[in-house]
Design a protein around this motif. Structure first.
Motif, PDB file in Angstrom:
ATOM      1  N   SER A  54       0.836  -1.193   0.000  1.00 17.80           N
ATOM      2  CA  SER A  54       0.000   0.000   0.000  1.00 17.80           C
ATOM      3  C   SER A  54       0.875   1.248   0.000  1.00 17.80           C
ATOM      4  O   SER A  54       2.039   1.212   0.422  1.00 17.80           O
ATOM      5  CB  SER A  54      -0.969   0.007   1.179  1.00 17.80           C
ATOM      6  N   LEU A  55       0.292   2.311  -0.526  1.00 20.25           N
ATOM      7  CA  LEU A  55       0.991   3.592  -0.599  1.00 20.25           C
ATOM      8  C   LEU A  55       0.106   4.674  -0.006  1.00 20.25           C
ATOM      9  O   LEU A  55      -1.127   4.584  -0.070  1.00 20.25           O
ATOM     10  CB  LEU A  55       1.311   3.964  -2.051  1.00 20.25           C
ATOM     11  N   ASP A  56       0.744   5.689   0.554  1.00 20.37           N
ATOM     12  CA  ASP A  56       0.024   6.896   0.890  1.00 20.37           C
ATOM     13  C   ASP A  56       0.786   8.066   0.282  1.00 20.37           C
ATOM     14  O   ASP A  56       1.868   7.893  -0.292  1.00 20.37           O
ATOM     15  CB  ASP A  56      -0.209   7.042   2.397  1.00 20.37           C
ATOM     16  N   LEU A  57       0.204   9.238   0.337  1.00 18.22           N
ATOM     17  CA  LEU A  57       0.825  10.418  -0.250  1.00 18.22           C
ATOM     18  C   LEU A  57       0.219  11.651   0.387  1.00 18.22           C
ATOM     19  O   LEU A  57      -0.839  11.588   1.028  1.00 18.22           O
ATOM     20  CB  LEU A  57       0.643  10.444  -1.771  1.00 18.22           C
ATOM     21  N   TYR A  70      -6.836   6.370  -5.280  1.00 18.89           N
ATOM     22  CA  TYR A  70      -6.404   6.849  -3.969  1.00 18.89           C
ATOM     23  C   TYR A  70      -7.605   7.497  -3.276  1.00 18.89           C
ATOM     24  O   TYR A  70      -8.378   8.217  -3.900  1.00 18.89           O
ATOM     25  CB  TYR A  70      -5.255   7.859  -4.095  1.00 18.89           C
ATOM     26  N   ASN A  71      -7.747   7.213  -1.990  1.00 21.33           N
ATOM     27  CA  ASN A  71      -8.835   7.766  -1.197  1.00 21.33           C
ATOM     28  C   ASN A  71      -8.275   8.661  -0.111  1.00 21.33           C
ATOM     29  O   ASN A  71      -7.171   8.426   0.394  1.00 21.33           O
ATOM     30  CB  ASN A  71      -9.645   6.635  -0.538  1.00 21.33           C
ATOM     31  N   GLU A  72      -9.054   9.658   0.269  1.00 22.69           N
ATOM     32  CA  GLU A  72      -8.629  10.552   1.333  1.00 22.69           C
ATOM     33  C   GLU A  72      -8.556   9.794   2.648  1.00 22.69           C
ATOM     34  O   GLU A  72      -9.478   9.081   3.013  1.00 22.69           O
ATOM     35  CB  GLU A  72      -9.579  11.735   1.460  1.00 22.69           C
ATOM     36  N   ILE A  73      -7.432   9.942   3.335  1.00 25.75           N
ATOM     37  CA  ILE A  73      -7.245   9.363   4.660  1.00 25.75           C
ATOM     38  C   ILE A  73      -7.549  10.432   5.698  1.00 25.75           C
ATOM     39  O   ILE A  73      -8.211  10.185   6.688  1.00 25.75           O
ATOM     40  CB  ILE A  73      -5.798   8.842   4.839  1.00 25.75           C
ATOM     41  N   SER A  74      -7.029  11.633   5.447  1.00 29.08           N
ATOM     42  CA  SER A  74      -7.304  12.760   6.331  1.00 29.08           C
ATOM     43  C   SER A  74      -7.225  14.042   5.521  1.00 29.08           C
ATOM     44  O   SER A  74      -6.439  14.153   4.591  1.00 29.08           O
ATOM     45  CB  SER A  74      -6.324  12.799   7.506  1.00 29.08           C
ATOM     46  N   ALA A  75      -8.079  14.955   5.897  1.00 25.44           N
ATOM     47  CA  ALA A  75      -8.126  16.238   5.205  1.00 25.44           C
ATOM     48  C   ALA A  75      -8.576  17.305   6.196  1.00 25.44           C
ATOM     49  O   ALA A  75      -9.676  17.823   6.100  1.00 25.44           O
ATOM     50  CB  ALA A  75      -9.048  16.174   4.008  1.00 25.44           C
ATOM     51  N   GLU A  76      -7.729  17.600   7.167  1.00 26.82           N
ATOM     52  CA  GLU A  76      -8.059  18.631   8.139  1.00 26.82           C
ATOM     53  C   GLU A  76      -8.213  19.965   7.421  1.00 26.82           C
ATOM     54  O   GLU A  76      -7.414  20.300   6.545  1.00 26.82           O
ATOM     55  CB  GLU A  76      -6.972  18.719   9.200  1.00 26.82           C
ATOM     56  N   SER A  77      -9.231  20.695   7.769  1.00 28.79           N
ATOM     57  CA  SER A  77      -9.526  21.943   7.066  1.00 28.79           C
ATOM     58  C   SER A  77      -8.398  22.965   7.188  1.00 28.79           C
ATOM     59  O   SER A  77      -8.253  23.825   6.328  1.00 28.79           O
ATOM     60  CB  SER A  77     -10.833  22.537   7.565  1.00 28.79           C
ATOM     61  N   THR A  78      -7.582  22.858   8.229  1.00 33.54           N
ATOM     62  CA  THR A  78      -6.484  23.812   8.403  1.00 33.54           C
ATOM     63  C   THR A  78      -5.178  23.344   7.766  1.00 33.54           C
ATOM     64  O   THR A  78      -4.225  24.110   7.689  1.00 33.54           O
ATOM     65  CB  THR A  78      -6.239  24.070   9.904  1.00 33.54           C
ATOM     66  N   ALA A  79      -5.133  22.107   7.314  1.00 34.36           N
ATOM     67  CA  ALA A  79      -3.898  21.566   6.731  1.00 34.36           C
ATOM     68  C   ALA A  79      -3.709  22.091   5.308  1.00 34.36           C
ATOM     69  O   ALA A  79      -4.673  22.327   4.579  1.00 34.36           O
ATOM     70  CB  ALA A  79      -3.945  20.040   6.719  1.00 34.36           C
ATOM     71  N   VAL A  80      -2.446  22.249   4.916  1.00 33.90           N
ATOM     72  CA  VAL A  80      -2.146  22.702   3.556  1.00 33.90           C
ATOM     73  C   VAL A  80      -2.157  21.540   2.571  1.00 33.90           C
ATOM     74  O   VAL A  80      -2.065  21.752   1.373  1.00 33.90           O
ATOM     75  CB  VAL A  80      -0.791  23.441   3.480  1.00 33.90           C
ATOM     76  N   TYR A  81      -2.266  20.329   3.084  1.00 36.34           N
ATOM     77  CA  TYR A  81      -2.284  19.161   2.209  1.00 36.34           C
ATOM     78  C   TYR A  81      -3.395  18.196   2.613  1.00 36.34           C
ATOM     79  O   TYR A  81      -3.948  18.263   3.710  1.00 36.34           O
ATOM     80  CB  TYR A  81      -0.934  18.429   2.228  1.00 36.34           C
ATOM     81  N   LYS A 114      -4.043  14.047   2.832  1.00 34.99           N
ATOM     82  CA  LYS A 114      -3.357  12.750   2.854  1.00 34.99           C
ATOM     83  C   LYS A 114      -4.281  11.729   2.195  1.00 34.99           C
ATOM     84  O   LYS A 114      -5.471  11.660   2.499  1.00 34.99           O
ATOM     85  CB  LYS A 114      -3.019  12.332   4.283  1.00 34.99           C
ATOM     86  N   MET A 115      -3.710  10.955   1.258  1.00 44.90           N
ATOM     87  CA  MET A 115      -4.468   9.962   0.522  1.00 44.90           C
ATOM     88  C   MET A 115      -3.753   8.617   0.600  1.00 44.90           C
ATOM     89  O   MET A 115      -2.547   8.570   0.847  1.00 44.90           O
ATOM     90  CB  MET A 115      -4.639  10.393  -0.943  1.00 44.90           C
ATOM     91  N   GLY A 116      -4.464   7.523   0.352  1.00 44.61           N
ATOM     92  CA  GLY A 116      -3.849   6.215   0.389  1.00 44.61           C
ATOM     93  C   GLY A 116      -4.522   5.240  -0.553  1.00 44.61           C
ATOM     94  O   GLY A 116      -5.646   5.477  -1.021  1.00 44.61           O
ATOM     95  N   LYS A 117      -3.812   4.150  -0.826  1.00 40.57           N
ATOM     96  CA  LYS A 117      -4.296   3.138  -1.757  1.00 40.57           C
ATOM     97  C   LYS A 117      -3.630   1.804  -1.450  1.00 40.57           C
ATOM     98  O   LYS A 117      -2.423   1.758  -1.208  1.00 40.57           O
ATOM     99  CB  LYS A 117      -3.954   3.554  -3.197  1.00 40.57           C
ATOM    100  N   SER A 118      -4.413   0.734  -1.498  1.00 39.78           N
ATOM    101  CA  SER A 118      -3.845  -0.613  -1.447  1.00 39.78           C
ATOM    102  C   SER A 118      -3.439  -0.987  -2.858  1.00 39.78           C
ATOM    103  O   SER A 118      -4.191  -0.736  -3.803  1.00 39.78           O
ATOM    104  CB  SER A 118      -4.875  -1.618  -0.921  1.00 39.78           C
ATOM    105  N   LEU A 119      -2.289  -1.602  -3.000  1.00 41.52           N
ATOM    106  CA  LEU A 119      -1.817  -2.003  -4.318  1.00 41.52           C
ATOM    107  C   LEU A 119      -2.359  -3.394  -4.645  1.00 41.52           C
ATOM    108  O   LEU A 119      -2.230  -4.301  -3.818  1.00 41.52           O
ATOM    109  CB  LEU A 119      -0.288  -1.996  -4.370  1.00 41.52           C
ATOM    110  N   PRO A 120      -2.923  -3.563  -5.826  1.00 38.87           N
ATOM    111  CA  PRO A 120      -3.452  -4.885  -6.204  1.00 38.87           C
ATOM    112  C   PRO A 120      -2.345  -5.887  -6.429  1.00 38.87           C
ATOM    113  O   PRO A 120      -1.222  -5.568  -6.694  1.00 38.87           O
ATOM    114  CB  PRO A 120      -4.216  -4.616  -7.494  1.00 38.87           C
TER     115      PRO A 120
END
Length: 156
Positions: A116-119, A137-148, A150-156
């Motif tokens: 799996s990968l995150d970014l 890739y799906n959102e893992i976290s997206a705090e409204s105050t964060a500048v980025y 975080k997304m992740g994906k399981s690799l097939p």
């Protein structure tokens, strides 16, 4: 029309020099969330690469055009790693090469034993976040105050 393909190649001095130019472009720096760095810091980073087991880096080459970017895996945590990548040659933006670059890194990640990968993608980098969503890739976290985001994906 057949789209030219990309390949991942060793990150050498030529890529180091191109990265200096690419990552000192204000737009690319902002989209990649790259801090300001000096030539000395860049050279120290490059010199330490051979001794690092937690950081894989490749040059991104467009066949018949040469260096266009860089990509890799960092922050290894068991079978999870963080993807990062960018196309530094702006004339190649919007041509579907990002999809090929991510796919090539995912293939290398599977070969290195990651499942799996995150970014992290800058909130302002709408083109990249759209691509990552399209690639599963799906959102893992997206705090409204964060500048980025975080997304992740399981690799097939």
């Amino acid at each position: 029309m057949i789209m030219p393909s990309i390949k991942l190649v060793p990150y050498d001095e030529a890529y180091l020099e191109r990265s200096w130019v690419w990552l000192n472009d204000p737009e690319i720096r902002e989209l990649t969330m790259t801090p300001v760095f000096t030539r000395q810091q860049q050279c120290e980073f490059f010199a330490a690469l051979d001794s690092r087991s937690d950081y894989l880096i490749w040059g991104v080459e467009l066949i018949s055009h040469g260096p266009i970017g860089a990509a890799g895996l960092k922050n290894h945590r068991g079978t999870l790693a963080e993807y990062w990548g960018y196309i530094g040659e702006k004339r190649f933006w919007g041509q579907g090469l990002g999809r090929a670059m991510v796919g090539a890194v995912e293939q290398r990640a599977r070969g290195a034993g990651f499942d799996s990968l995150d970014l992290k993608v800058a909130r302002k980098n709408l083109r990249a976040s759209s691509l990552y969503h399209k690639l599963g890739y799906n959102e893992i976290s997206a705090e409204s105050t964060a500048v980025y985001i975080k997304m992740g994906k399981s690799l097939p």
